[in-house]
Design a protein around this motif. Sequence first.
Motif, PDB file in Angstrom:
ATOM      1  N   ALA A 203     -26.027 -20.042  36.968  1.00 18.60           N
ATOM      2  CA  ALA A 203     -27.375 -19.883  36.410  1.00 18.60           C
ATOM      3  C   ALA A 203     -27.744 -18.402  36.340  1.00 18.60           C
ATOM      4  CB  ALA A 203     -28.386 -20.642  37.266  1.00 18.60           C
ATOM      5  N   ASP A 204     -28.674 -18.086  35.444  1.00 21.79           N
ATOM      6  CA  ASP A 204     -29.138 -16.701  35.309  1.00 21.79           C
ATOM      7  C   ASP A 204     -29.858 -16.234  36.571  1.00 21.79           C
ATOM      8  OD1 ASP A 204     -28.114 -16.613  32.746  1.00 21.79           O
ATOM      9  OD2 ASP A 204     -30.031 -17.052  31.786  1.00 21.79           O
ATOM     10  N   ILE A 205     -30.639 -17.116  37.163  1.00 23.42           N
ATOM     11  CA  ILE A 205     -31.360 -16.812  38.400  1.00 23.42           C
ATOM     12  C   ILE A 205     -30.397 -17.012  39.572  1.00 23.42           C
ATOM     13  CG2 ILE A 205     -33.221 -17.598  39.937  1.00 23.42           C
ATOM     14  CD1 ILE A 205     -34.330 -16.256  37.503  1.00 23.42           C
ATOM     15  N   GLU A 206     -30.446 -16.143  40.564  1.00 28.61           N
ATOM     16  CA  GLU A 206     -29.610 -16.309  41.746  1.00 28.61           C
ATOM     17  C   GLU A 206     -30.325 -17.238  42.721  1.00 28.61           C
ATOM     18  OE1 GLU A 206     -27.554 -13.693  45.285  1.00 28.61           O
ATOM     19  OE2 GLU A 206     -28.022 -12.724  43.379  1.00 28.61           O
ATOM     20  N   HIS A 207     -29.875 -18.486  42.760  1.00 30.51           N
ATOM     21  CA  HIS A 207     -30.472 -19.486  43.632  1.00 30.51           C
ATOM     22  C   HIS A 207     -29.833 -19.430  45.018  1.00 30.51           C
ATOM     23  CE1 HIS A 207     -32.537 -21.114  40.179  1.00 30.51           C
ATOM     24  NE2 HIS A 207     -31.381 -21.203  39.532  1.00 30.51           N
ATOM     25  N   GLU A 208     -30.595 -19.883  46.001  1.00 34.24           N
ATOM     26  CA  GLU A 208     -30.094 -19.931  47.372  1.00 34.24           C
ATOM     27  C   GLU A 208     -29.338 -21.249  47.563  1.00 34.24           C
ATOM     28  OE1 GLU A 208     -31.958 -19.108  51.678  1.00 34.24           O
ATOM     29  OE2 GLU A 208     -33.007 -20.633  50.526  1.00 34.24           O
ATOM     30  N   ILE A 209     -28.102 -21.157  48.025  1.00 33.56           N
ATOM     31  CA  ILE A 209     -27.288 -22.349  48.281  1.00 33.56           C
ATOM     32  C   ILE A 209     -27.031 -22.425  49.775  1.00 33.56           C
ATOM     33  CG2 ILE A 209     -25.091 -23.500  47.878  1.00 33.56           C
ATOM     34  CD1 ILE A 209     -24.978 -22.108  45.154  1.00 33.56           C
ATOM     35  N   GLY A 210     -27.387 -23.552  50.355  1.00 38.99           N
ATOM     36  CA  GLY A 210     -27.177 -23.769  51.779  1.00 38.99           C
ATOM     37  C   GLY A 210     -26.647 -25.172  52.008  1.00 38.99           C
ATOM     38  N   THR A 211     -26.316 -25.446  53.232  1.00 37.66           N
ATOM     39  CA  THR A 211     -25.868 -26.793  53.580  1.00 37.66           C
ATOM     40  C   THR A 211     -26.670 -27.258  54.792  1.00 37.66           C
ATOM     41  OG1 THR A 211     -23.983 -28.182  54.192  1.00 37.66           O
ATOM     42  CG2 THR A 211     -23.950 -25.906  54.966  1.00 37.66           C
ATOM     43  N   HIS A 212     -27.023 -28.531  54.796  1.00 36.85           N
ATOM     44  CA  HIS A 212     -27.793 -29.037  55.924  1.00 36.85           C
ATOM     45  C   HIS A 212     -26.943 -29.879  56.861  1.00 36.85           C
ATOM     46  CE1 HIS A 212     -28.269 -32.201  52.906  1.00 36.85           C
ATOM     47  NE2 HIS A 212     -28.578 -33.019  53.866  1.00 36.85           N
ATOM     48  N   THR A 213     -25.813 -30.338  56.420  1.00 44.11           N
ATOM     49  CA  THR A 213     -24.822 -31.036  57.242  1.00 44.11           C
ATOM     50  C   THR A 213     -23.526 -31.073  56.444  1.00 44.11           C
ATOM     51  OG1 THR A 213     -25.306 -33.227  56.329  1.00 44.11           O
ATOM     52  CG2 THR A 213     -26.487 -32.593  58.333  1.00 44.11           C
ATOM     53  N   TYR A 214     -22.454 -31.485  57.084  1.00 41.92           N
ATOM     54  CA  TYR A 214     -21.194 -31.641  56.345  1.00 41.92           C
ATOM     55  C   TYR A 214     -21.092 -33.031  55.735  1.00 41.92           C
ATOM     56  CZ  TYR A 214     -16.243 -31.594  55.235  1.00 41.92           C
ATOM     57  OH  TYR A 214     -15.045 -31.657  54.563  1.00 41.92           O
ATOM     58  N   SER A 215     -21.755 -34.010  56.350  1.00 43.57           N
ATOM     59  CA  SER A 215     -21.705 -35.387  55.874  1.00 43.57           C
ATOM     60  C   SER A 215     -22.943 -36.130  56.369  1.00 43.57           C
ATOM     61  CB  SER A 215     -20.448 -36.082  56.386  1.00 43.57           C
ATOM     62  OG  SER A 215     -20.525 -36.202  57.794  1.00 43.57           O
TER      63      SER A 215
END
Length: 120
Positions: A105-117
């Motif tokens: 995407a043009d905007i740099e979004h924040e990507i995180g994880t809240h758990t593995y499963s």
Amino acid sequence: MTGTVTLSIEIELGWSTPRTVSSQGPPLSTERATEREYLSRLLEKADEAGIEISVDIVGHLLEDSCSRDHSGPYTDGWFSVDPGTDRGTDPEFYAPDLIDQIKAADIEHEIGTHTYSHIH
């Protein structure tokens, strides 16, 4: 006064629902086409508006495939819904392409994880 918009979404796909088909049909679209389409629309609108999104992703979705063998302090049955296959076979459990879509995407979004499963 300047306004602030906070937009946070979670991407869980197959990890958010039991791996069964209810009387209402499967929980996700075939090949997750609808989910990809709506993510694309959301990212497009965020780009147009200049709004950053915080995206929390179930970590297993970052995988392209797995053997269903996950080490760690998990209780028996924790990965019972994990198909132990790959993105082509079970796209609701493997989605690195969606993460690539967010990163493109043009905007740099924040990507995180809240758990593995998730356990069911």
